[in-house]
Design a protein around this motif. Structure first.
Motif, PDB file in Angstrom:
ATOM      1  N   THR A  15       0.891  -1.080   0.090  1.00 28.18           N
ATOM      2  CA  THR A  15       0.196  -0.004   0.152  1.00 28.18           C
ATOM      3  C   THR A  15       0.854   1.278   0.171  1.00 28.18           C
ATOM      4  OG1 THR A  15      -1.761  -1.095   1.165  1.00 28.18           O
ATOM      5  CG2 THR A  15      -1.615   1.243   1.278  1.00 28.18           C
ATOM      6  N   ALA A  16       1.774   1.517   1.078  1.00 28.63           N
ATOM      7  CA  ALA A  16       2.793   2.475   0.911  1.00 28.63           C
ATOM      8  C   ALA A  16       3.356   2.677  -0.489  1.00 28.63           C
ATOM      9  CB  ALA A  16       3.770   2.323   1.847  1.00 28.63           C
ATOM     10  N   THR A  35      -8.158   2.128  -3.640  1.00 28.27           N
ATOM     11  CA  THR A  35      -9.414   2.399  -2.726  1.00 28.27           C
ATOM     12  C   THR A  35     -10.289   1.036  -2.740  1.00 28.27           C
ATOM     13  OG1 THR A  35      -9.288   4.745  -3.482  1.00 28.27           O
ATOM     14  CG2 THR A  35     -11.618   3.754  -2.745  1.00 28.27           C
ATOM     15  N   LEU A  36     -10.311   0.464  -3.900  1.00 29.52           N
ATOM     16  CA  LEU A  36     -11.134  -0.757  -4.045  1.00 29.52           C
ATOM     17  C   LEU A  36     -10.088  -1.944  -3.000  1.00 29.52           C
ATOM     18  CD1 LEU A  36     -12.723  -2.682  -5.215  1.00 29.52           C
ATOM     19  CD2 LEU A  36     -11.222  -3.131  -7.091  1.00 29.52           C
ATOM     20  N   ALA A  37      -8.800  -1.988  -3.088  1.00 25.48           N
ATOM     21  CA  ALA A  37      -8.441  -2.866  -2.229  1.00 25.48           C
ATOM     22  C   ALA A  37      -8.617  -2.298  -0.600  1.00 25.48           C
ATOM     23  CB  ALA A  37      -6.795  -2.591  -2.379  1.00 25.48           C
ATOM     24  N   PHE A  38      -8.761  -1.182  -0.309  1.00 22.09           N
ATOM     25  CA  PHE A  38      -9.191  -0.963   1.124  1.00 22.09           C
ATOM     26  C   PHE A  38     -10.611  -1.324   1.167  1.00 22.09           C
ATOM     27  CE2 PHE A  38      -5.913   2.789   1.468  1.00 22.09           C
ATOM     28  CZ  PHE A  38      -5.258   2.171   2.349  1.00 22.09           C
ATOM     29  N   ALA A  39     -11.423  -1.303   0.351  1.00 25.22           N
ATOM     30  CA  ALA A  39     -13.023  -1.505   0.368  1.00 25.22           C
ATOM     31  C   ALA A  39     -12.814  -3.101   0.705  1.00 25.22           C
ATOM     32  CB  ALA A  39     -13.581  -1.066  -0.823  1.00 25.22           C
ATOM     33  N   LEU A  40     -12.116  -3.950  -0.198  1.00 25.20           N
ATOM     34  CA  LEU A  40     -12.234  -5.248  -0.014  1.00 25.20           C
ATOM     35  C   LEU A  40     -11.823  -5.713   1.331  1.00 25.20           C
ATOM     36  CD1 LEU A  40     -11.265  -6.520  -3.625  1.00 25.20           C
ATOM     37  CD2 LEU A  40     -13.528  -6.323  -2.714  1.00 25.20           C
ATOM     38  N   GLY A  41     -10.740  -5.147   1.810  1.00 27.47           N
ATOM     39  CA  GLY A  41      -9.942  -5.369   3.000  1.00 27.47           C
ATOM     40  C   GLY A  41     -11.011  -5.099   4.226  1.00 27.47           C
ATOM     41  N   ARG A  48      -8.956 -11.113   2.751  1.00 29.97           N
ATOM     42  CA  ARG A  48      -9.514 -11.423   1.550  1.00 29.97           C
ATOM     43  C   ARG A  48      -9.326 -10.089   0.692  1.00 29.97           C
ATOM     44  NH1 ARG A  48     -15.151 -13.966   3.081  1.00 29.97           N
ATOM     45  NH2 ARG A  48     -14.159 -15.873   3.672  1.00 29.97           N
ATOM     46  N   SER A  49      -8.545  -9.225   1.215  1.00 26.80           N
ATOM     47  CA  SER A  49      -7.825  -7.913   0.205  1.00 26.80           C
ATOM     48  C   SER A  49      -7.143  -8.562  -0.726  1.00 26.80           C
ATOM     49  CB  SER A  49      -7.203  -7.114   1.086  1.00 26.80           C
ATOM     50  OG  SER A  49      -6.019  -7.345   1.543  1.00 26.80           O
ATOM     51  N   PRO A  50      -6.776  -7.894  -1.852  1.00 23.54           N
ATOM     52  CA  PRO A  50      -5.837  -8.324  -2.870  1.00 23.54           C
ATOM     53  C   PRO A  50      -4.311  -8.447  -2.283  1.00 23.54           C
ATOM     54  CG  PRO A  50      -6.973  -6.569  -3.612  1.00 23.54           C
ATOM     55  CD  PRO A  50      -7.517  -6.726  -2.226  1.00 23.54           C
ATOM     56  N   TYR A  51      -4.013  -7.880  -1.533  1.00 23.11           N
ATOM     57  CA  TYR A  51      -2.667  -8.003  -0.869  1.00 23.11           C
ATOM     58  C   TYR A  51      -2.556  -9.191   0.062  1.00 23.11           C
ATOM     59  CZ  TYR A  51      -2.357  -3.003  -2.977  1.00 23.11           C
ATOM     60  OH  TYR A  51      -2.816  -2.216  -3.809  1.00 23.11           O
ATOM     61  N   GLY A  52      -3.638  -9.507   0.777  1.00 26.66           N
ATOM     62  CA  GLY A  52      -3.675 -10.353   1.617  1.00 26.66           C
ATOM     63  C   GLY A  52      -3.751 -11.673   0.909  1.00 26.66           C
ATOM     64  N   LEU A  53      -4.412 -11.804  -0.056  1.00 24.00           N
ATOM     65  CA  LEU A  53      -4.362 -12.913  -1.239  1.00 24.00           C
ATOM     66  C   LEU A  53      -3.218 -13.294  -1.449  1.00 24.00           C
ATOM     67  CD1 LEU A  53      -7.828 -12.527  -2.753  1.00 24.00           C
ATOM     68  CD2 LEU A  53      -7.369 -14.170  -1.002  1.00 24.00           C
ATOM     69  N   LEU A  54      -2.519 -12.193  -1.961  1.00 20.03           N
ATOM     70  CA  LEU A  54      -0.871 -12.232  -2.272  1.00 20.03           C
ATOM     71  C   LEU A  54      -0.140 -12.790  -1.335  1.00 20.03           C
ATOM     72  CD1 LEU A  54       0.901 -12.004  -4.842  1.00 20.03           C
ATOM     73  CD2 LEU A  54       1.338  -9.483  -3.886  1.00 20.03           C
ATOM     74  N   PRO A  74      -8.969  -5.191  14.437  1.00 22.76           N
ATOM     75  CA  PRO A  74      -8.248  -4.101  14.395  1.00 22.76           C
ATOM     76  C   PRO A  74      -7.702  -3.738  12.870  1.00 22.76           C
ATOM     77  CG  PRO A  74      -7.764  -4.833  16.444  1.00 22.76           C
ATOM     78  CD  PRO A  74      -8.671  -6.064  15.674  1.00 22.76           C
ATOM     79  N   PRO A  75      -7.123  -4.645  12.262  1.00 24.11           N
ATOM     80  CA  PRO A  75      -6.599  -4.519  10.913  1.00 24.11           C
ATOM     81  C   PRO A  75      -7.862  -4.270   9.991  1.00 24.11           C
ATOM     82  CG  PRO A  75      -5.402  -6.327  11.865  1.00 24.11           C
ATOM     83  CD  PRO A  75      -6.527  -6.053  12.744  1.00 24.11           C
ATOM     84  N   ARG A  76      -8.973  -4.905  10.246  1.00 23.21           N
ATOM     85  CA  ARG A  76     -10.100  -4.690   9.323  1.00 23.21           C
ATOM     86  C   ARG A  76     -10.507  -3.136   9.488  1.00 23.21           C
ATOM     87  NH1 ARG A  76     -15.163  -8.850   8.791  1.00 23.21           N
ATOM     88  NH2 ARG A  76     -16.139  -7.649   7.199  1.00 23.21           N
ATOM     89  N   PHE A  77     -10.619  -2.929  10.658  1.00 22.90           N
ATOM     90  CA  PHE A  77     -10.991  -1.284  10.995  1.00 22.90           C
ATOM     91  C   PHE A  77     -10.172  -0.323  10.381  1.00 22.90           C
ATOM     92  CE2 PHE A  77     -10.911   2.730  13.653  1.00 22.90           C
ATOM     93  CZ  PHE A  77     -12.307   2.952  13.600  1.00 22.90           C
ATOM     94  N   ALA A  78      -8.620  -0.660  10.414  1.00 26.39           N
ATOM     95  CA  ALA A  78      -7.689   0.147   9.780  1.00 26.39           C
ATOM     96  C   ALA A  78      -7.791   0.212   8.434  1.00 26.39           C
ATOM     97  CB  ALA A  78      -6.374  -0.485  10.083  1.00 26.39           C
ATOM     98  N   GLN A  79      -8.386  -0.864   7.549  1.00 29.19           N
ATOM     99  CA  GLN A  79      -8.705  -0.873   6.250  1.00 29.19           C
ATOM    100  C   GLN A  79      -9.764   0.115   5.792  1.00 29.19           C
ATOM    101  OE1 GLN A  79      -7.391  -3.144   3.404  1.00 29.19           O
ATOM    102  NE2 GLN A  79      -5.749  -2.723   5.084  1.00 29.19           N
ATOM    103  N   ALA A  80     -10.677   0.247   6.992  1.00 31.54           N
ATOM    104  CA  ALA A  80     -11.970   1.037   6.665  1.00 31.54           C
ATOM    105  C   ALA A  80     -11.446   2.621   6.807  1.00 31.54           C
ATOM    106  CB  ALA A  80     -12.907   0.643   7.697  1.00 31.54           C
ATOM    107  N   VAL A  81     -10.460   2.715   7.616  1.00 32.78           N
ATOM    108  CA  VAL A  81     -10.073   4.111   7.785  1.00 32.78           C
ATOM    109  C   VAL A  81      -9.238   4.353   6.454  1.00 32.78           C
ATOM    110  CG1 VAL A  81      -8.486   5.462   9.162  1.00 32.78           C
ATOM    111  CG2 VAL A  81     -10.037   3.890  10.266  1.00 32.78           C
ATOM    112  N   GLY A  82      -8.407   3.398   6.036  1.00 32.69           N
ATOM    113  CA  GLY A  82      -7.778   3.609   4.826  1.00 32.69           C
ATOM    114  C   GLY A  82      -8.620   4.008   3.609  1.00 32.69           C
ATOM    115  N   LEU A  83      -9.731   3.275   3.667  1.00 28.54           N
ATOM    116  CA  LEU A  83     -10.808   3.459   2.476  1.00 28.54           C
ATOM    117  C   LEU A  83     -11.293   4.908   2.594  1.00 28.54           C
ATOM    118  CD1 LEU A  83     -12.827   2.549   0.489  1.00 28.54           C
ATOM    119  CD2 LEU A  83     -14.315   1.802   2.422  1.00 28.54           C
TER     120      LEU A  83
END
Length: 138
Positions: A15-16, A35-41, A48-54, A74-83
């Motif tokens: 992501t960085a 944005t889509l990657a964050f939404a899936l996460g 289930r995010s693209p980077y998580g699957l990778l 907590p990481p799922r919430f962080a994905q929502a914040v990133g979104l």
């Protein structure tokens, strides 16, 4: 079920890089991808995010077994914040103002960088703070 801490950290590193390229190029399509990657996460969890699957299919098999685990919330919430930040950045890059795109993308990059390099997840810390406040209020 707890998750391998290396997965979200790998996702933060990817992501960085993506967000740094967005800041350098101003590429709204690349920010739309992030944005889509964050939404899936946020919707399905970091696994289930693209980077998580990778991470799960390509990176993790090449590593030793995990020694540290964390709760997935907590990481799922962080994905929502990133979104939210990526979404604001996308609005700024596509509709304006430009400063909004730069600021929101820069903030998301800063958070991803902290997680990737230092293992400090701002969104995860926000999650814990919200939980503490809501438990005391409830």
């Amino acid at each position: 079920m707890d998750i391998d801490v290396r997965g979200p950290r790998f996702g933060a590193a990817v992501t960085a890089v993506v967000l740094a390229v967005v800041l350098v190029t101003g590429n709204a399509w690349l920010l739309a991808w992030q944005t889509l990657a964050f939404a899936l996460g946020a919707a399905g969890g970091v696994g289930r995010s693209p980077y998580g699957l990778l991470f799960r299919r390509v990176v993790r098999p090449r590593l030793g077994p995990p020694t540290e685990f964390e709760a997935p919330e907590p990481p799922r919430f962080a994905q929502a914040v990133g979104l939210v930040f990526a979404g604001l950045g996308l609005v700024g890059y596509t509709l304006g103002p430009d400063w909004l795109g730069l600021a929101a993308t820069g903030a998301a990059l800063a958070a991803a960088f902290l997680n990737a390099v230092f293992g400090y997840c701002l969104g995860c810390e926000m999650y814990l703070l919200v939980r503490r406040v809501t438990v005391r209020a409830g």
